[in-house]
Design an enzyme around this catalytic site. Structure first.
Site, PDB file in Angstrom:
ATOM      1  NE  ARG A 186      -4.261  -1.381   2.119  1.00 13.32           N
ATOM      2  CZ  ARG A 186      -5.681  -2.352   2.639  1.00 13.32           C
ATOM      3  NH1 ARG A 186      -4.527  -2.490   3.671  1.00 13.32           N
ATOM      4  NH2 ARG A 186      -6.250  -2.838   2.386  1.00 13.32           N
ATOM      5  N   GLY A 229     -12.820  -3.976   0.527  1.00 11.25           N
ATOM      6  CA  GLY A 229     -13.700  -3.719   1.215  1.00 11.25           C
ATOM      7  C   GLY A 229     -14.301  -2.562  -0.068  1.00 11.25           C
ATOM      8  CE  LYS A 279     -12.418  -9.072   6.040  1.00 11.84           C
ATOM      9  NZ  LYS A 279     -11.903  -7.798   5.211  1.00 11.84           N
ATOM     10  N   GLY A 330      -7.236  -6.700   1.564  1.00 13.16           N
ATOM     11  CA  GLY A 330      -5.732  -7.167   1.513  1.00 13.16           C
ATOM     12  C   GLY A 330      -5.136  -8.143   2.092  1.00 13.16           C
TER      13      GLY A 330
HETATM   14  P1  ADP Z   1      -9.784  -9.985   2.364  1.00 11.90           P
HETATM   15  O1  ADP Z   1      -8.478  -9.166   2.948  1.00 11.90           O
HETATM   16  O2  ADP Z   1      -8.729 -11.014   0.941  1.00 11.90           O
HETATM   17  O3  ADP Z   1     -10.425  -9.431   2.050  1.00 11.90           O
HETATM   18  P2  ADP Z   1     -10.803 -11.647   3.512  1.00 11.90           P
HETATM   19  O4  ADP Z   1     -10.134 -10.578   5.086  1.00 11.90           O
HETATM   20  O5  ADP Z   1     -11.792 -11.484   3.765  1.00 11.90           O
HETATM   21  O6  ADP Z   1     -10.467 -12.296   2.964  1.00 11.90           O
HETATM   22  O7  ADP Z   1     -10.141 -13.149   4.664  1.00 11.90           O
HETATM   23  C1  ADP Z   1      -8.875 -13.156   4.704  1.00 11.90           C
HETATM   24  C2  ADP Z   1      -8.891 -14.782   6.071  1.00 11.90           C
HETATM   25  O8  ADP Z   1      -9.324 -16.075   5.274  1.00 11.90           O
HETATM   26  C3  ADP Z   1      -7.088 -15.615   6.019  1.00 11.90           C
HETATM   27  O9  ADP Z   1      -6.827 -15.080   6.874  1.00 11.90           O
HETATM   28  C4  ADP Z   1      -7.517 -16.519   6.192  1.00 11.90           C
HETATM   29  O10 ADP Z   1      -6.669 -17.187   7.169  1.00 11.90           O
HETATM   30  C5  ADP Z   1      -8.608 -16.663   6.816  1.00 11.90           C
HETATM   31  N1  ADP Z   1      -9.421 -17.911   5.807  1.00 11.90           N
HETATM   32  C6  ADP Z   1      -9.431 -18.561   4.725  1.00 11.90           C
HETATM   33  N2  ADP Z   1     -10.270 -19.527   4.454  1.00 11.90           N
HETATM   34  C7  ADP Z   1     -10.953 -20.225   5.806  1.00 11.90           C
HETATM   35  C8  ADP Z   1     -11.380 -21.293   6.195  1.00 11.90           C
HETATM   36  N3  ADP Z   1     -11.574 -22.085   5.291  1.00 11.90           N
HETATM   37  N4  ADP Z   1     -10.775 -20.787   7.628  1.00 11.90           N
HETATM   38  C9  ADP Z   1     -10.747 -20.461   8.311  1.00 11.90           C
HETATM   39  N5  ADP Z   1     -10.531 -19.014   8.024  1.00 11.90           N
HETATM   40  C10 ADP Z   1     -10.605 -19.110   6.487  1.00 11.90           C
HETATM   41 MG    MG Z   2      -8.373  -9.063   5.237  1.00 15.04          MG
END
Ligand code: ADP
Ligand code: MG
Length: 400
Positions: free
Chosen positions: A35, A380, A200, A356
């Site tokens: 970033r 987001g 999320k 992120g």
């Molecule tokens: P981004 O930041 O790319 O939008 P998120 O914050 O929504 O993604 O999600 C990222 C997190 O999701 C990671 O820290 C990862 O460990 C977690 N994650 C992915 N798959 C699973 C799963 N099956 N069970 C628990 N956590 C998960």
């Molecule tokens: Mg995230």
């Protein structure tokens, strides 16, 4: 919406730039400076144009008062290295230190203000409280440039309110990000696939509503997939599950079928006894997830299936890792998606990675930014754009 080029000559002007410098830190070590790198071109262009550049940003989630662990001091150092010039760091946001730093800045100098969120006014719900803080920020500058794409969906003092107080323009990073999102939403080249994952769950369900109208394929993995598997009648053991969303998801599955949108779900998962790299884990079919295990990645057959579903795509948006990639035993699914995207990017497809953790994942897995069409700095914000929502930080610039 004005861009920087539409503003009057900025030589000698004090330009307040809202950047997104919210990087992951371990102690005072920046573990992913993506970033900061993304923010450099706008800051550099303003500085080279002779402006006195006052950068403001937030880091983490402090609760309206200073906390050492959320200081932007390490970011000031890294920003200086990337710019190749000294960055003056103000130890407060709008107080004596900030005022002194701005007053002594010469043309071309760059000042970074301390974490915006050390001030309760930044994220206050009360518009008056926000406006007061925005007034203090505006008092430091002649012009405002909005370049923090990761926060343009937030109605916050440094994003929204300040743009009403100063002549304002959009920075180059936000312009690029919005340009890419427009390509995703305006007549995308087909097939157009969207890959969703991450933790999320409820955040990402909303976007599906809108994507069912536009995408050809939806590939779903990560923690959110278990709500889908549950909706299809599978038992998901100890996996992440939002029981209250199962009915909503059933509705999406029906809608997708009616519209001919293909929803691709995993056929196998890596099931572990606990959320740990050392936990006992095995690959199981989705109809055989043991009740005492949690799915922490999509399995190898699913990786192959997802790669096949992406191979002929001309446009792909990807948000959210396929598994808990931070732990090596659960990173393969995310790596498979990254690889599939790299391959089609080389063939001229438009690939966009948002989020992120997704951006951090592709870098951690050894891929480089230039292997993808675009790596967004705002997960987001890009999701809300794809949901069809108005982003307050952009609409306010249309007014100005
Ligand atoms: P981004 O930041 O790319 O939008 P998120 O914050 O929504 O993604 O999600 C990222 C997190 O999701 C990671 O820290 C990862 O460990 C977690 N994650 C992915 N798959 C699973 C799963 N099956 N069970 C628990 N956590 C998960
Ligand atoms: Mg995230």
């Amino acid at each position: 919406m004005k861009s920087i080029a539409d503003l009057d000559d900025l030589q000698g002007k004090r330009v307040l730039v809202r950047s997104d410098l919210n990087v992951p830190l371990e102690g005072s070590t920046i573990t992913d400076d993506g970033r900061i790198r993304a923010s450099v071109p706008t800051i550099k262009a303003l500085s080279e144009g002779g402006a006195r550049v006052i950068v403001c940003a937030h880091l983490g989630r402090p609760k309206g008062s200073p906390e050492d662990k959320y200081s932007l001091a390490p970011v000031a150092t890294r920003l200086g290295e990337l710019l190749g010039r000294d960055v003056t760091f103000a130890t407060d946001t709008v107080g004596e230190s900030a005022q002194a730093a701005v007053e002594s800045a010469a043309d071309g100098d760059v000042v970074l203000l301390e974490n915006l969120r050390f001030n309760p006014g930044e994220t206050a719900k009360s518009a008056d409280e926000r406006a007061e803080f925005a007034g203090s920020l505006a008092g430091l500058a002649d012009v405002f440039v909005s370049d923090g794409f990761g926060v343009v969906h937030r109605e916050q003092a440094s994003v929204f309110d300040v743009a009403r107080l100063l002549p304002s323009a959009v920075g180059g990073l936000v312009e690029t990000e919005v340009g890419v999102l427009r390509r995703l939403t305006t007549d995308p080249e087909r097939p157009y696939a969207v890959v969703l994952g991450g933790a999320k769950v409820s955040d990402k369900l909303a976007v599906i509503d809108n994507l069912i109208q536009t995408a050809d394929r939806l590939l779903i993995g990560g923690g959110m997939v278990f709500t889908f598997l549950k909706a299809q009648g599978h038992e998901v053991g100890k996996s992440l599950l939002e029981s209250d969303q199962v009915d909503t998801v059933k509705g999406y599955l029906e809608q997708a079928q009616e519209r001919g949108v293909e929803i691709v779900l995993p056929v196998d998962v890596v099931a572990a006894t606990e959320f740990s790299a050392d936990a006992d884990h095995e690959v199981v079919g989705i109809d055989a997830i043991p009740s005492d295990r949690m799915g922490l990645d999509i399995g190898p057959e699913s990786s192959a299936l997802f790669a096949e579903k992406l191979a002929d795509c001309r446009t792909v948006f990807w948000n959210g890792p396929m598994g808990a990639f931070e732990m090596a035993p659960y990173a393969a699914g995310t790596a498979a998606i990254a690889k599939a995207l790299v391959d089609i990017t080389a063939d001229g497809a438009l690939t966009v990675v948002g989020g992120g953790d997704s951006a951090a994942a592709v870098r951690q897995l050894g891929f480089t930014d230039d292997q993808f069409g675009h790596i967004s700095t705002g997960g987001g914000a890009s999701l809300e754009y794809l949901e069809g929502k108005d982003l307050p930080g952009l609409t306010v610039l249309d007014e100005s």
